[in-house]
Design a protein around this motif. Structure first.
Motif: not given
Length: 620
Positions: A392-403
């Motif tokens: 499954x191809x999708x929009x890559x999203x990221x979360x965390x205290x260094x983002x």
């Protein structure tokens, strides 16, 4: 109910405090910009960084003020980093590989009050200083003997108070300076990214985010550094804190080896060999140059155990060469300026480690798994989560205290979704082992030698040519630089033009290393439903295109192997790739191992550098 534990603000001054107290005698070795190898220690860096802090306070720098650096990886640069951050000012790393006008725009947007600069880049500062009204002081990273006899900005700079000698400042000020004492959320560093449309955007790191990022990098499944390591950070300190190594190495007490301005294969090998380097990090282009040098010289790598490769997709040939020829583990990594920059790493899981090496390779080529502290998700265009099935191809999203949570001065508006995830702009898959693989970029930047080239900037300038009706820029594969830009032009009715006309038109308007490697004249540039250029369709049509120099070499090798003339489509690619030809039926596949090619021109930022500095060669 609250826990009953001590609380101490996570500020980066505590990193160098720790290094000085518990690893004070550990060496930091630098190939200086002036030439000689220079040796110092964490204890000395700590002392001199405090002197830098007092010098800055004496110049009127206050907490929150931005102080720029335009410099290579050196011990002096590290001293300035910690000296700036220790008193609550913001260390703004400027990228010398950008076009001077971009550097000026970024320094103005940041509001830099002072700039520390290496000798190599002083001509850049001289050329743009009259466009930097907020800059009051320029500090030259050198001693009195190497100070220029005179320094004159290219134009009137009424707020500029003069060029200062770094070593004089260090000698004149005391090492008695109080650091820290502020909230860990205080801004520590500023780095600009310009990978999309519009103006560059500033990522403002906090002391807390940098400290947590340091702890993340020390995890065994990330960089796994220890005080036993000897670390060579080839990745520049102006690239997202040298991928964090400028904090991680002193944080664990590892010996550091700083390459300065010389990053050609022979120079890097010399440091690897003479200093016993065990760990290094750089973009693929650097390792290509090193491997080529090793092949030619017969050199060995008895001490090197691991290299982290990021900034661009790592070719399989590099991973195999390091592992099979030199017994060096390659960790393929992905991240962004907005992620501090560690995002994922292709460290093998216990299960995958037991597979034969060839069966591990598909996973080693992926961008890898996130460490503790980083969360990933894939979504469709409606924001709905997609499965981690590797398909499954999708929009890559990221979360965390260094983002990043937002850009400096609110540029770009809101950048997080309702769950607090940052959209990376990349399209990716995640498989059932947790390995992420980027399959496409939503952004249309061209990534060349680890540096990003804005296709839209080139398009907009080229469109100013009086014969151009429409223009488009895409990246095409290159065996050394990963990608190089080519310019597609639809001419106005009745006009004819040559490749040289357009390249000459672009000359001086963009950095030399941004210059397209080819100009392709096409009958049409397709538009999507919203009226935007359909680059996906263009890339599909151009999928068999080969850059002229590479195509000519491919054709020559084909002629050597067989007396028959090469197919017309291959000749089309070699002679300029005109529209009627490039959109023709697919040519035969090019040879799998393109021959060596001439080095591209040095970057615009190094135009005034001396011969040694020009040997750096890390990007075209």
């Amino acid at each position: 109910m609250q826990g009953l534990m001590q609380h101490g603000a996570l500020t980066v001054d505590k990193i160098i405090d720790h290094a000085a107290l518990w690893h004070g005698g550990r060496e930091v070795v630098t190939r200086s910009v002036e030439g000689p190898i220079v040796r110092t220690t964490y204890g000395a860096i700590h002392d001199r960084a405090k002197r830098v802090s007092n010098a800055l306070l004496g110049l009127g720098i206050k907490p929150g003020d931005r102080v720029g650096t335009l410099a290579w990886n050196t011990a002096r640069h590290m001293e300035a980093w910690y000296g700036i951050m220790g008193v609550g000012a913001v260390c703004h790393t400027l990228n010398p590989r950008l076009f001077p006008e971009q550097i000026a725009w970024i320094a103005n947007h940041a509001g830099d009050r002072a700039i520390f600069v290496d000798l190599t880049f002083l001509p850049i500062i001289a050329g743009v200083l009259h466009h930097l009204p907020t800059v009051e002081h320029v500090v030259l990273f050198t001693d009195r003997a190497h100070m220029p006899a005179d320094f004159k900005p290219a134009g009137e700079a009424p707020n500029f108070k003069g060029l200062l000698c770094y070593e004089d400042l260090v000698a004149e000020h005391s090492a008695d300076c109080a650091w820290g004492g502020f909230d860990e959320g205080t801004a520590a560093g500023l780095c600009y990214t310009s990978g999309t449309t519009g103006d560059p955007k500033g990522v403002l790191y906090s002391h807390r985010s940098n400290f947590l990022h340091t702890l993340i990098t020390l995890q065994p499944d990330v960089m796994g550094l220890s005080q036993k390591d000897v670390i060579l950070p080839v990745v520049p300190m102006f690239h997202a804190n040298a991928w964090g190594v400028a904090f991680s190495a002193p944080g664990t007490g590892a010996k550091m080896v700083m390459p300065g301005a010389k990053m050609d294969g022979a120079s890097i090998y010399e440091l690897l060999d003479t200093e016993g380097v065990t760990f290094s990090a750089a973009v693929p282009t650097v390792w290509q140059m090193l491997l080529q040098h090793l092949k030619e010289s017969g050199g060995k790598l008895p001490n090197l155990r691991k290299v982290v490769i990021g900034g661009a997709a790592c070719p399989e040939v590099i991973i195999r060469a390091f592992q099979e020829d030199y017994d060096v583990e390659v960790v393929h990594a992905w991240g962004m300026t907005e992620t501090s920059p560690v995002g994922t790493l292709s460290v093998m899981t216990d299960e995958l480690e037991k597979l034969p090496y060839d069966q591990q390779m598909p996973y080693r080529l992926k961008q890898g798994r996130p460490p503790l502290g980083v969360e990933l998700k894939l979504t469709d265009d409606a924001g709905q989560r997609l499965p981690h099935d590797g398909k499954s191809f999708g929009n890559l999203k990221i979360r965390g205290p260094i983002i990043a949570a937002e850009y400096f001065r609110g540029a770009g508006g809101r950048i997080l979704d309702d769950e607090g995830f940052f959209d990376t702009g990349d399209v990716a898959t995640i498989d059932d082992h947790g390995f992420m693989q980027i399959t496409d970029r939503a952004k249309d930047v061209v990534k060349s030698g680890g540096e990003w080239i804005s296709s839209i900037d080139i398009e907009n300038i080229a469109l100013g040519h009086p014969k151009a009706a429409m223009t488009a820029v895409i990246g095409v594969p290159h065996p050394k630089w990963d990608e190089r830009p080519i310019l597609l032009v639809k001419l106005k009715d009745g006009e004819t033009a040559t490749k040289e006309e357009f390249l000459e038109f672009l000359q001086g308007k963009i950095a030399k290393w941004w210059m397209p490697d080819d100009v392709v004249f096409v009958d049409e540039i397709p538009l999507g439903a919203t009226g935007k250029i359909d680059k996906k369709l263009i890339r599909q049509r151009m999928k068999n295109y080969v850059l002229p120099g590479l195509a000519a070499a491919t054709v020559a090798r084909a002629e050597e192997a067989a007396p028959e003339p090469p197919p017309p489509a291959a000749l089309a690619a070699a002679d300029g790739a005109q529209a009627a030809r490039i959109y023709a039926p697919e040519p035969e596949e090019p040879l799998s191992e393109p021959p060596p090619i001439p080095e591209p021109e040095v970057v615009e930022a190094l135009a005034h550098a001396d011969a040694d500095a020009e040997a750096e060669g890390a990007t075209p």
